[in-house]
Design an enzyme around this catalytic site. Sequence first.
Site, PDB file in Angstrom:
ATOM      1  N   ASN A 152       0.809  -1.221   0.000  1.00  0.00           N
ATOM      2  CA  ASN A 152       0.000   0.000   0.000  1.00  0.00           C
ATOM      3  C   ASN A 152       0.845   1.274   0.000  1.00  0.00           C
ATOM      4  O   ASN A 152       0.358   2.324  -0.380  1.00  0.00           O
ATOM      5  CB  ASN A 152      -0.956   0.012   1.196  1.00  0.00           C
ATOM      6  CG  ASN A 152      -0.273  -0.350   2.492  1.00  0.00           C
ATOM      7  OD1 ASN A 152       0.287  -1.432   2.628  1.00  0.00           O
ATOM      8  ND2 ASN A 152      -0.305   0.561   3.442  1.00  0.00           N
ATOM      9  N   GLN A 180      -5.118  -3.675  -1.835  1.00  0.00           N
ATOM     10  CA  GLN A 180      -4.678  -2.685  -2.826  1.00  0.00           C
ATOM     11  C   GLN A 180      -4.877  -3.164  -4.259  1.00  0.00           C
ATOM     12  O   GLN A 180      -4.691  -2.389  -5.201  1.00  0.00           O
ATOM     13  CB  GLN A 180      -3.187  -2.358  -2.614  1.00  0.00           C
ATOM     14  CG  GLN A 180      -2.908  -1.509  -1.388  1.00  0.00           C
ATOM     15  CD  GLN A 180      -3.427  -0.090  -1.519  1.00  0.00           C
ATOM     16  OE1 GLN A 180      -3.430   0.491  -2.606  1.00  0.00           O
ATOM     17  NE2 GLN A 180      -3.875   0.481  -0.426  1.00  0.00           N
ATOM     18  N   ALA A 201     -13.924  -2.470   0.434  1.00  0.00           N
ATOM     19  CA  ALA A 201     -14.639  -1.739  -0.619  1.00  0.00           C
ATOM     20  C   ALA A 201     -14.194  -0.291  -0.796  1.00  0.00           C
ATOM     21  O   ALA A 201     -14.213   0.228  -1.911  1.00  0.00           O
ATOM     22  CB  ALA A 201     -16.144  -1.787  -0.344  1.00  0.00           C
ATOM     23  N   HIS A 202     -13.790   0.371   0.310  1.00  0.00           N
ATOM     24  CA  HIS A 202     -13.503   1.803   0.163  1.00  0.00           C
ATOM     25  C   HIS A 202     -12.211   2.075  -0.596  1.00  0.00           C
ATOM     26  O   HIS A 202     -11.900   3.217  -0.908  1.00  0.00           O
ATOM     27  CB  HIS A 202     -13.515   2.514   1.522  1.00  0.00           C
ATOM     28  CG  HIS A 202     -12.334   2.246   2.405  1.00  0.00           C
ATOM     29  ND1 HIS A 202     -11.269   3.105   2.467  1.00  0.00           N
ATOM     30  CD2 HIS A 202     -12.047   1.232   3.249  1.00  0.00           C
ATOM     31  CE1 HIS A 202     -10.381   2.624   3.339  1.00  0.00           C
ATOM     32  NE2 HIS A 202     -10.831   1.492   3.826  1.00  0.00           N
ATOM     33  N   CYS A 326       1.987   8.952  11.937  1.00  0.00           N
ATOM     34  CA  CYS A 326       1.873   9.630  13.214  1.00  0.00           C
ATOM     35  C   CYS A 326       1.223   8.677  14.199  1.00  0.00           C
ATOM     36  O   CYS A 326       0.020   8.507  14.225  1.00  0.00           O
ATOM     37  CB  CYS A 326       1.031  10.885  13.073  1.00  0.00           C
ATOM     38  SG  CYS A 326       1.099  11.912  14.527  1.00  0.00           S
TER      39      CYS A 326
END
Length: 392
Positions: A152, A180, A201-202, A326
Amino acid sequence: MKKQIYMDNAATTKLDKRVLDEMLPYLTEQYGNPSSTYSLGVASKKAIDDARGVISEIINSHPGELYFTSGGSESDNWAIKGVAYANRKKGNHIITTKVEHHAVLHTCEYLEKNGFEVTYLDVDEDGIIDINDLKEAIREETILITIMYANNEVGSIMPIKEIGDIAREKNILFHTDAVQVMGVIEIDVEQLNIDLLSMSAHKFKGPKGIGALYIKRGVKIDPLIIGGGQERSRRAGTENIASIVGMSKALTLAYENLDEKNKNLIQLRDYFIQEIMTKIDYTKLNGHPVNRLPNNVNISFSFIEGESLLLFLDIKGIAASSGSACTSGTLDPSHVLLSMGLNHETAHGSLRLSLSEENTKEDIDYVVENLVEIVDKLRQMSPLYENVKEEI
Ligand SMILES: *Cc1c(COP(=O)(O)O)cnc(C)c1O
């Protein structure tokens, strides 16, 4: 309206309007419980069955082998923990890589605290494993190989066919995080000898919070979510019907005209990479130059911080991602880039720009133009850069 250029499609994508249209009835009138016997429920059940049929066919599996989950993280967790606990009597050893998504890495680390042993394979400077390392890592007790299809962060594609062949030959289960890759590369789980596959799905213009795990028939796996009898008693919870319907539509759309879309994306990607690397000094392309996802650009800019780059890009309406994560308030350089041999400074100075078909050549020219200025400005402020200039 302010110019908005979205180049963070590896993180998440914009929901396709056609997907939303398909979903809406299931959020309003068609709300029946799929487990009920009245018509409103039966229609919901049919919608789920249809979606399962469509998605399972796309990866050349059977509807009975596809289980809906809440997304990529859940699918990865379920595949790894589920297989580990169900096959514990057979062995306690798992093989993965150092560059997996945290949903895989942290799950493996969790299992290490619970009596399992995990081998984390190294990758080369392009982010790809050596098949011989995999062969050598296999033990009598190895029960699972979990290796991502494509990374990714840097987009590098793993030798999935070879991994599947080895796993099958040694009778070890093979899970791949294909989050991915779904909607980007044609996947045939039979041909690739994949036993378990995660998708979300997103990442392909579907809704967030829905994914699936393919589990080959006969694979021994414990449930992760226990409760009612949904998903053949393997994944409890009232089904997210609208999202399931949306996922099926989004995946169908993603695979339409795939070759043409990928050809365009690769052209844009390579133009983008070339423009950045010719117009800005001290840059390095991360990930395999050819064997990479069609939409992934990942470049390190020496002497600067990716996080500062992101801030200035955002002012120009450009959304991208950096090589630092982060976590708990501190900036950790990407474990992927470090595993590929980058030092901390170079990893911190990296930028991921992940494209979609909505991006144009004009977008790229705009981003490059701004990058040139921003990188120059940041370097002028960098003491490291001053030293280099003096040496020249
Ligand atoms: C995004 C991503 C995940 C996590 O998926 P979610 O649906 O956000 O939980 C897992 N693996 C990879 C490779 C990803 O890119």
